[in-house]
Design a protein around this motif. Structure first.
Motif, PDB file in Angstrom:
ATOM      1  N   ALA A  30       0.909  -1.209  -0.011  1.00 39.48           N
ATOM      2  CA  ALA A  30       0.136  -0.221   0.064  1.00 39.48           C
ATOM      3  C   ALA A  30       0.934   1.308   0.053  1.00 39.48           C
ATOM      4  O   ALA A  30       0.603   2.228  -0.648  1.00 39.48           O
ATOM      5  N   GLN A 244      -5.897   8.245  -2.216  1.00 39.85           N
ATOM      6  CA  GLN A 244      -5.890   7.746  -0.919  1.00 39.85           C
ATOM      7  C   GLN A 244      -6.655   6.443  -0.937  1.00 39.85           C
ATOM      8  O   GLN A 244      -7.609   6.359  -1.595  1.00 39.85           O
ATOM      9  N   ARG A 245      -6.229   5.505  -0.021  1.00 40.82           N
ATOM     10  CA  ARG A 245      -6.832   4.443   0.037  1.00 40.82           C
ATOM     11  C   ARG A 245      -7.011   4.171   1.351  1.00 40.82           C
ATOM     12  O   ARG A 245      -6.110   4.513   2.450  1.00 40.82           O
ATOM     13  N   VAL A 246      -7.862   3.107   1.941  1.00 43.54           N
ATOM     14  CA  VAL A 246      -7.970   2.675   3.176  1.00 43.54           C
ATOM     15  C   VAL A 246      -7.664   1.034   3.010  1.00 43.54           C
ATOM     16  O   VAL A 246      -8.114   0.310   1.990  1.00 43.54           O
ATOM     17  N   LEU A 247      -7.098   0.531   4.031  1.00 47.07           N
ATOM     18  CA  LEU A 247      -6.629  -0.871   4.272  1.00 47.07           C
ATOM     19  C   LEU A 247      -7.348  -1.646   5.253  1.00 47.07           C
ATOM     20  O   LEU A 247      -6.973  -1.062   6.506  1.00 47.07           O
ATOM     21  N   THR A 427      -7.669  -3.094  -0.108  1.00 45.63           N
ATOM     22  CA  THR A 427      -7.363  -1.816  -0.091  1.00 45.63           C
ATOM     23  C   THR A 427      -8.514  -1.274  -1.077  1.00 45.63           C
ATOM     24  O   THR A 427      -8.915  -1.722  -2.092  1.00 45.63           O
TER      25      THR A 427
ATOM     26  N   LEU B 318     -11.229   6.778  10.959  1.00 43.84           N
ATOM     27  CA  LEU B 318     -11.018   6.552   9.811  1.00 43.84           C
ATOM     28  C   LEU B 318      -9.260   6.538   9.398  1.00 43.84           C
ATOM     29  O   LEU B 318      -8.889   5.973   8.625  1.00 43.84           O
ATOM     30  N   PHE B 321      -6.882   3.757   9.231  1.00 45.84           N
ATOM     31  CA  PHE B 321      -6.729   2.718   7.938  1.00 45.84           C
ATOM     32  C   PHE B 321      -6.218   3.566   6.910  1.00 45.84           C
ATOM     33  O   PHE B 321      -6.296   2.798   5.716  1.00 45.84           O
ATOM     34  N   THR B 322      -5.931   4.532   6.768  1.00 40.45           N
ATOM     35  CA  THR B 322      -5.471   5.270   5.721  1.00 40.45           C
ATOM     36  C   THR B 322      -4.215   4.820   5.171  1.00 40.45           C
ATOM     37  O   THR B 322      -3.234   4.945   6.158  1.00 40.45           O
ATOM     38  N   VAL B 323      -4.130   4.616   4.036  1.00 42.78           N
ATOM     39  CA  VAL B 323      -2.742   4.395   3.588  1.00 42.78           C
ATOM     40  C   VAL B 323      -2.292   4.885   2.366  1.00 42.78           C
ATOM     41  O   VAL B 323      -3.230   5.523   1.571  1.00 42.78           O
TER      42      VAL B 323
END
Lengths: 642, 323
Positions: A30, A244-247, A427, B318, B321-323
């Motif tokens: 990521a 941007q992403r969340v994992l 992700t 949140l 969890f941000t990558v």
């Protein structure tokens, strides 16, 4: 060659750091802007049994797990013998050279059937008393002859070296073996080390010593493993999409969805694989704001699932958005509570994480065999909403929608998720909170004479009061009741109450938009229509891409809303297709049964999987391919996965 | 405005059998609510299944007639969602100690602030007289084909051991005494359990009103009946934990358990045990983790903006969890 997708499997005994290795690996990818899709497989066991994690990485979106592996990182012998045969030509197997001479008979957790499968792959006959003579080395040699690169990494030598360099006890560094396995893996495919270092720093933020040790261990093993790189056929570069992403995992997505939508009470009894969600909610009960937070979430661990569901109902009566989360055996215990919520028109959300059944079944494996049970949960006729998420992103938004359905239509809502999604890691784009719309339905305001909690209305929904509300005093009972909530056995009242309750389902059917009931992917008049639900979505969409590229005209219909069921819309899609094939992770084809019941259309060709392992994209492609070519095939049963 | 006894009554036809002990319990609950001036909308009376289960319908307050044995679980959920509610449970002996035994046991570990009133008549009335968990071994009531082959549970001992912090026994036809017990139970902060002896005139020909009144026991001097029940508080029995020290708590618990086995010609009623030093579940959560819980009930927490979007700022959560 640069692979479009790189599949990495890490495995070892439960408790050996497989999960933490996978987490660091996923974070490292990521950091490099790659997208990942991960599946976790483990036994119902605390320490010792074989567990493994598959992580698929790509620049684009990844939705499923192919069966072939590019890099296999192993912590023990069992992982080698169970997964070495899956490694593709030019792929690599990382292992500790110490394990080479272990005989299969010396691996206590290896099932006799698994030994048999290894022998079969090696072309060896299983002879009485000779089984134990096969060593791990023979398996490795076989893999090597099939084109896999063997990458022995002496973890203990490396920890000694790093410990000496840092001046710390090498014993401390045995905890870094998971990081070393990740570093070796990334080294083999030439993925830049800097991203792993960044992931380690984040993972160990605030623990400088541990971060330094792990970075040193990572560097040493990355350097060591680079000697094998020239023979590995695949490289993995970093991605370029800086969005941007969340994992996160599925249980976390559900929990966050509940929090966003205003869920504030959850009662639960520990059960795999549902517990992680409640545990997360409890950990973040003040939403990461510490104990000065004015907002909070109450999580109660109850004595059993009967109490879990009924406590949630009690909290809901008091006006809180309330839920419980469970799996098959716990859900079985909840039946009477669901019926009570049904006849009393109580908003109630149940997240049902399906695992392999029946009974204790496969507690830590995935299945889609609770659909018809959920639809028929509870005795007697009463309305309930049953719907299923197709992937982890949907889980977040659906968890919130479940509360809206529950409160607008005042009925139990069963949100189906599978173990595959629950423990999967992906992700995905950050959650868009502007898409979370909180609708609380009809509530009593003011007071005007005796309150009729169950007032007969045209749409079936009566304004509700909450316990403690002035002017709203009323009664609830599991008996049939009049408008005030008092017991009645009067036939006319019974008839009107039954009709009032069931009308709400018609209202829900009218109001819930089609995109929340089903989604169709593909050409408008496909030759082949694949129908599926839940976690089948990922592999089905990947299969769709592959099969379309092969020239097939194929579409995928994802069913979400099982009740109220979109019969007319499903019929339209089915009628537009040349033929229909259903794909489900169960034995009896439960969605196909539901479609037959609701539309009259019998799906005559089906693909099932009931090994407890999620459907992989490759096996699905091949099964569909075979069925497309051979119209007489009625049933394909999938089996891939250790 | 002063609330009167009639403010707690409903106009519903009561279909308990004539002479049922439940009438006494119902009156005592209504009198207790009136004495304490608890507004009907702030009280929530839960029940399970059986004759006792119908109690909420006869009380003008929020009434929740739940499932067999599960009343306590519903009640605990409601109380945690809104700690300002006055929560009562009208339980049956089979309902609470039989099918609901698991909930009965584990509620003691939490000590949530509520009051349980067991309608204890030794039989399953609504299903025509089977033995309940409180009926003694070898006893044959008229509804039974054979003498009871299972041993009885002692509700007082069970409650003390399970962790209830107010444990009492009342008698349905000693209504004023029972009313005071219920008031004490309501005022007690924590889980209160009141086991109420209640004659079932239809199925139990042993524990009858006359039996409790001791019409078979004549004072040799006066020739008058000698009632079996007597008030514990009149005997100098002190059930209250004064210091909260472990040694004292154990002594008071042991004393209560010993006393609870007194049965036969002399049956003590009154408070057996009271310990106000044990924090409630609500207090434990508020003190250690969620201070806002006792300031703002979850039921009153705002969750949405006027436009329907979440009112909670999710950013801190949140961002993890941000990558």
């Amino acid at each position: 060659m640069s692979a479009d997708r790189v599949t990495w499997v890490v495995g070892g005994p439960q408790g050996s750091g497989v999960d933490s290795a996978a987490t660091i690996y996923a974070r490292a990818l990521a950091e490099g802007k790659l997208q990942i899709y991960g599946e976790r497989e483990y036994y119902s066991n605390i320490k010792g049994e074989h567990s493994y994690y598959t992580v698929v990485a790509s620049e684009g979106r990844v939705r499923s797990r192919p069966s072939s592996v590019h890099v296999l990182a192993t912590f023990d012998e069992e992982t080698i013998v169970k997964h070495a045969f899956d490694v593709v030509k030019g792929g690599a197997i990382i292992y500790d050279p110490q394990v080479e001479n272990t005989l299969l008979s010396q691996i206590p957790t290896l099932e006799a059937e698994a030994v048999g499968r290894v022998l079969a792959r090696l072309g060896r006959k299983e002879e009485e008393g000779k089984v134990g003579e096969v060593s791990v080395k023979e398996v490795l040699s076989y893999a090597e002859s099939a084109g896999s690169v063997l990458a022995p990494v002496p973890y203990s030598d490396l920890t000694m070296e790093v410990g000496h360099k840092l001046g710390v006890d090498p014993g401390r560094l045995t905890r870094s073996v998971n990081v070393m396995a990740v570093a070796s893996s990334l080294s083999l495919v030439g993925y830049p080390l800097e991203f792993l270092e960044a992931a380690i720093q984040k993972q160990f933020s605030g623990k400088a010593a541990a971060a330094n040790e792990n970075v040193a261990a990572a560097r040493a093993s990355y350097e060591y493993a680079s000697r094998f790189r020239p023979r590995v056929s695949f490289t993995l570069g970093n991605g370029h999409n800086s969005e941007q992403r969340v994992l996160l995992q599925g249980t976390q997505a559900v929990a966050l969805g509940k929090i966003a939508a205003g869920g504030r009470f959850q009662s639960y009894y520990p059960i795999s694989p549902a517990t992680d969600e409640s545990f997360f909610l409890e950990e973040y009960e003040t939403f990461g704001r510490g104990n000065t937070s004015s907002d909070y979430f109450i999580v109660v661990q109850s004595e059993d699932e009967i109490a879990a569901v009924t406590m949630a109902i009690g909290a809901s009566l008091a006006g809180v958005r309330s839920s419980t989360a469970t799996s098959g055996p716990g859900f079985s215990l909840m039946m009477e509570g669901i019926g009570w919520a049904g006849i009393n028109e109580v908003p109630l959300v149940i997240t049902l994480y399906q695992r392999g059944g029946p009974s204790t079944g496969l507690p830590t494996r995935s299945e889609q065999a609770d659909l018809l049970f959920a639809l028929n949960a509870g005795h007697g006729d009463f309305p309930k909403i049953v719907f299923a998420s197709g992937d982890i992103e949907e889980c977040f938004y659906d968890a919130g929608k479940a509360f809206n359905y529950a409160e607008k239509y005042q009925m139990p809502v069963i949100h189906l998720v599978e173990k595959q999604l629950a423990t999967g890691t992906v992700t995905i784009p950050p959650f868009d909170l502007s898409k979370v719309n909180i609708e609380r339905g009809k509530l009593l305001s003011g007071s005007n004479g005796p309150f009729r909690r169950f007032k007969i209305t045209e749409d079936g929904v009566s304004p509700r009061s909450i316990l403690g509300q002035e002017g709203g005093v009323g009664w609830y009972t599991g008996d049939e009741h009049d408008e005030f909530g008092h017991i009645t056995e009067d036939p006319d009242t019974r008839k009107r109450m039954m009709e009032k309750r069931m009308r709400k389902l018609e209202l829900a059917a009218r109001e819930i938009p089609l995109q929340d009931k089903m989604t169709y992917y593909g050409p408008s008049r496909p030759d082949h229509l694949i129908v599926g639900w839940g976690g089948t979505k990922g592999p089905a969409l990947d299969a769709l891409d592959i099969l379309s590229a092969r020239g097939f005209s194929v579409g995928f219909l994802q069913l979400k809303m099982m009740q109220p069921f979109p019969s007319d819309e499903v019929t339209k899609v089915i009628d537009s297709a040349g033929e229909v094939i259903s794909v489900e992770s169960n034995f009896t084809g439960q969605l196909a049964q539901l479609i037959a019941q609701k539309t009259g259309h019998m799906i005559k060709r089906q693909i099932h999987k009931y090994t407890g392992r999620p459907i992989g994209s490759d096996e699905l492609v091949e099964a569909l391919n075979d069925m497309f070519r051979e119209p007489d095939r009625r049933l394909e049963v999938l089996t891939v996965g250790a | 405005m002063v609330l009167k006894l009639t403010d707690y009554r409903t106009e519903i036809h009561n279909n308990w059998c004539p002479g049922c002990g439940d009438f006494g319990i119902l009156s005592a609950v209504q009198m207790a609510l009136a004495d304490l001036q608890i507004p009907p909308h702030q009280a929530a009376v839960f029940s399970g299944i059986g004759c006792s289960g119908k109690t909420p319908h006869y009380i003008n307050a929020y009434g929740i007639h739940t499932l067999h044995g599960r009343g306590l679980a519903f009640a605990q959920g409601a109380k945690l969602a809104n700690p300002e509610l006055e929560v009562l449970l009208a339980a049956g002996d089979g309902d609470f100690l039989g099918i609901g035994g698991n909930h009965a046991l584990h509620a003691g570990r939490r000590n949530i602030d509520l009051t349980v009133i067991i309608h204890d008549n030794f039989v399953y009335g609504l299903t025509k007289g089977q033995a309940s968990p409180t009926l003694g071994l070898g006893v044959k009531t008229k509804g039974l084909a054979k003498p009871n082959i299972q041993q009885d549970i002692n509700p007082i001992s069970l409650a003390v051991v399970a962790g209830y912090t107010f444990v009492a026994r009342g008698y349905a036809y000693d209504t004023r005494h029972l009313k005071e017990l219920i008031k004490s139970g309501i005022k007690h902060k924590g889980s209160a359990l009141i086991d109420v002896l209640q004659p079932c005139p239809t199925y139990d020909d042993i524990h009858t009103k006359d039996w409790y009144a001791g019409t078979d026991l004549k004072d040799p001097k006066t020739g008058r009946s000698m009632p079996r029940t007597y008030h514990l508080e009149d005997t100098g029995f002190d059930p209250v934990v004064k210091t909260g020290k472990e040694e004292e708590v154990v002594q008071k618990m042991t004393q209560a358990i010993t006393k609870s086995f007194e049965w036969g010609d002399r049956i003590p009623i009154g408070v057996f045990y009271q310990n106000s030093f044990v924090p409630t579940f609500e207090e434990r959560l508020a003190e250690t983790r969620i201070p806002a819980l006792l300031k703002t009930p979850a039921a009153s927490m705002r969750i949405a903006n006027p436009d329907g979007t979440p009112s909670l700022d999710m950013t801190p959560l949140l961002s993890k969890f941000t990558v």
